[in-house]
Design a protein around this motif. Structure first.
Motif, PDB file in Angstrom:
ATOM      1  N   PRO A 144     -62.281 -16.889  24.198  1.00  0.00           N
ATOM      2  CA  PRO A 144     -62.520 -15.878  23.661  1.00  0.00           C
ATOM      3  C   PRO A 144     -61.239 -15.328  22.964  1.00  0.00           C
ATOM      4  O   PRO A 144     -59.940 -15.340  23.406  1.00  0.00           O
ATOM      5  N   ILE A 145     -61.204 -14.337  21.960  1.00  0.00           N
ATOM      6  CA  ILE A 145     -60.102 -13.500  21.408  1.00  0.00           C
ATOM      7  C   ILE A 145     -59.686 -12.474  22.506  1.00  0.00           C
ATOM      8  O   ILE A 145     -58.414 -12.292  22.732  1.00  0.00           O
ATOM      9  N   VAL A 149     -60.895  -7.906   8.268  1.00  0.00           N
ATOM     10  CA  VAL A 149     -59.698  -7.828   9.194  1.00  0.00           C
ATOM     11  C   VAL A 149     -60.110  -6.305   9.930  1.00  0.00           C
ATOM     12  O   VAL A 149     -60.069  -6.149  10.936  1.00  0.00           O
ATOM     13  N   ALA A 150     -60.467  -5.340   9.057  1.00  0.00           N
ATOM     14  CA  ALA A 150     -60.845  -4.023   9.708  1.00  0.00           C
ATOM     15  C   ALA A 150     -61.788  -4.194  10.660  1.00  0.00           C
ATOM     16  O   ALA A 150     -61.644  -3.535  11.798  1.00  0.00           O
ATOM     17  N   GLY A 151     -62.857  -5.005  10.381  1.00  0.00           N
ATOM     18  CA  GLY A 151     -63.966  -5.002  11.326  1.00  0.00           C
ATOM     19  C   GLY A 151     -63.533  -5.331  12.681  1.00  0.00           C
ATOM     20  O   GLY A 151     -64.002  -5.153  13.862  1.00  0.00           O
ATOM     21  N   LEU A 152     -62.872  -6.659  12.586  1.00  0.00           N
ATOM     22  CA  LEU A 152     -62.405  -7.238  13.907  1.00  0.00           C
ATOM     23  C   LEU A 152     -61.464  -6.196  14.601  1.00  0.00           C
ATOM     24  O   LEU A 152     -61.482  -6.264  15.822  1.00  0.00           O
ATOM     25  N   ALA A 153     -60.481  -5.452  13.906  1.00  0.00           N
ATOM     26  CA  ALA A 153     -59.637  -4.464  14.589  1.00  0.00           C
ATOM     27  C   ALA A 153     -60.472  -3.444  15.122  1.00  0.00           C
ATOM     28  O   ALA A 153     -60.107  -3.156  16.287  1.00  0.00           O
ATOM     29  N   VAL A 154     -61.468  -2.956  14.797  1.00  0.00           N
ATOM     30  CA  VAL A 154     -62.334  -2.016  15.253  1.00  0.00           C
ATOM     31  C   VAL A 154     -63.007  -2.918  16.593  1.00  0.00           C
ATOM     32  O   VAL A 154     -62.943  -1.867  17.597  1.00  0.00           O
ATOM     33  N   ALA A 155     -63.435  -3.885  16.582  1.00  0.00           N
ATOM     34  CA  ALA A 155     -64.021  -4.678  17.744  1.00  0.00           C
ATOM     35  C   ALA A 155     -63.007  -4.640  18.823  1.00  0.00           C
ATOM     36  O   ALA A 155     -63.387  -4.384  19.935  1.00  0.00           O
ATOM     37  N   LEU A 156     -61.909  -4.943  18.589  1.00  0.00           N
ATOM     38  CA  LEU A 156     -60.544  -5.257  19.464  1.00  0.00           C
ATOM     39  C   LEU A 156     -60.402  -3.737  20.071  1.00  0.00           C
ATOM     40  O   LEU A 156     -60.125  -3.818  21.382  1.00  0.00           O
ATOM     41  N   ARG A 169     -67.142 -11.834  13.384  1.00  0.00           N
ATOM     42  CA  ARG A 169     -66.953 -11.822  14.800  1.00  0.00           C
ATOM     43  C   ARG A 169     -68.523 -11.985  15.481  1.00  0.00           C
ATOM     44  O   ARG A 169     -69.779 -11.706  14.743  1.00  0.00           O
ATOM     45  N   ALA A 170     -68.331 -12.372  16.716  1.00  0.00           N
ATOM     46  CA  ALA A 170     -69.488 -12.345  17.739  1.00  0.00           C
ATOM     47  C   ALA A 170     -69.095 -11.868  19.117  1.00  0.00           C
ATOM     48  O   ALA A 170     -67.827 -12.098  19.570  1.00  0.00           O
ATOM     49  N   LEU A 171     -69.961 -10.755  19.552  1.00  0.00           N
ATOM     50  CA  LEU A 171     -69.656 -10.317  20.766  1.00  0.00           C
ATOM     51  C   LEU A 171     -70.575 -10.710  21.974  1.00  0.00           C
ATOM     52  O   LEU A 171     -71.697 -10.678  21.623  1.00  0.00           O
ATOM     53  N   LEU A 174     -65.397 -13.085  20.393  1.00  0.00           N
ATOM     54  CA  LEU A 174     -65.281 -14.495  19.405  1.00  0.00           C
ATOM     55  C   LEU A 174     -65.034 -14.306  18.078  1.00  0.00           C
ATOM     56  O   LEU A 174     -65.683 -13.367  17.424  1.00  0.00           O
ATOM     57  N   HIS A 175     -64.308 -15.139  17.602  1.00  0.00           N
ATOM     58  CA  HIS A 175     -64.398 -15.516  16.106  1.00  0.00           C
ATOM     59  C   HIS A 175     -65.901 -15.997  15.995  1.00  0.00           C
ATOM     60  O   HIS A 175     -66.463 -16.613  16.688  1.00  0.00           O
TER      61      HIS A 175
END
Length: 273
Positions: free
Chosen positions: A94-95, A5-12, A63-65, A171-172
């Protein structure tokens, strides 16, 4: 789970301000259906010949960017804003989506990935408006309209003859198949009915372990020539302890691949065990 969750938050956070994506029509069953605008047949032509300088997949376990960099030479542009449409690829919407305009520095063949650029307004759409030029994908596919202002273009062209429009889609992580492979489909583009050039494909592992062990890319679609395309891996995978590397596969540099306006780009990668 907490790390994911932390990694996804950083990416966002890196993507900054993001648009809301269009809700599916089924979610509004009580609402009056809206009419689909009829194509006018007179969508505004771009004042330049674009090319797709780089498609880059940055992947991690959570995640994937997808990064697409569209080169916009000055061409015949003299004034005015530029509204272009980028359709979503697969799997699913995408997210989040972010777009930035950059000037290509003198002596560089492509934009540096660390360059921040100038934020571009991103507007999510269920389909492209008839008045907007579709630059990646197809008009009837959900996506985003990117609104580049005249002042942004003037600022870039004051220092360079080439502007770069960088689009990033978060993306997820795509689901892995039985062999651990993950797939995405990236929309390619056409200008005045002719496919735009694709220069380079990269797959980047954001984690040291497990990294990406190998990757494949090919054109996909009803008319596509599915010959394997050259993909750059970052970092390069270490040789296997036993048996050496997999048997090399002959690949074609993306600019040399026969193209059709209906082609998409399929990319598959495998994570090291």
């Amino acid at each position: 789970m907490r790390g994911s969750v932390a990694g996804l938050a950083v990416a966002l956070g890196l993507l900054g301000r993001l648009p809301s994506l269009p809700a599916p029509a089924a979610a509004h069953s009580s609402a009056r259906p809206s009419a689909t605008p009829a194509p006018t047949g007179h969508e505004p032509p771009l004042p330049m010949l674009p090319s797709l300088a780089r498609v880059r997949i940055e992947t991690a376990h959570d995640r994937a960017l997808v990064i697409e960099e569209i080169n916009l030479p000055r061409g015949e542009w003299r004034s005015g804003a530029l509204d272009v449409y980028v359709a979503f690829g697969s799997p699913g919407p995408p997210i989040a989506v972010d777009a930035r305009l950059l000037a290509l520095s003198a002596g560089d063949s492509e934009a540096r990935i660390e360059d921040a650029g100038d934020p571009v307004v991103v507007q999510a759409e269920p389909r492209a408006s008839p008045s907007v030029q579709v630059i990646l994908g197809r008009r009837q596919i959900a996506g985003v309209t990117l609104r580049v202002t005249e002042s942004q273009l003037r600022s870039v062209y004051a220092s360079s003859d080439l502007a770069v429009l960088r689009v990033r889609s978060l993306l997820h992580p795509p689901a892995a198949d039985g062999e651990g492979a993950r797939d995405v489909v990236v929309r390619l583009g056409a200008s005045e009915g002719l496919p735009i050039t694709l220069e380079r494909i990269q797959v980047v592992s954001l984690e040291k372990a497990p990294g990406v062990s190998r990757a494949r890319a090919w054109l996909c679609g009803p008319e596509a020539d599915s010959w394997p395309l050259t993909v750059g891996l970052v970092p390069k995978p270490a040789p296997k302890a036993e048996g050496g590397r997999p048997e090399p596969v002959a690949t074609l540099a993306p600019p040399l691949a026969p193209r059709h306006a209906s082609d998409d780009l399929c990319i598959r990668w495998w994570m090291a065990p």
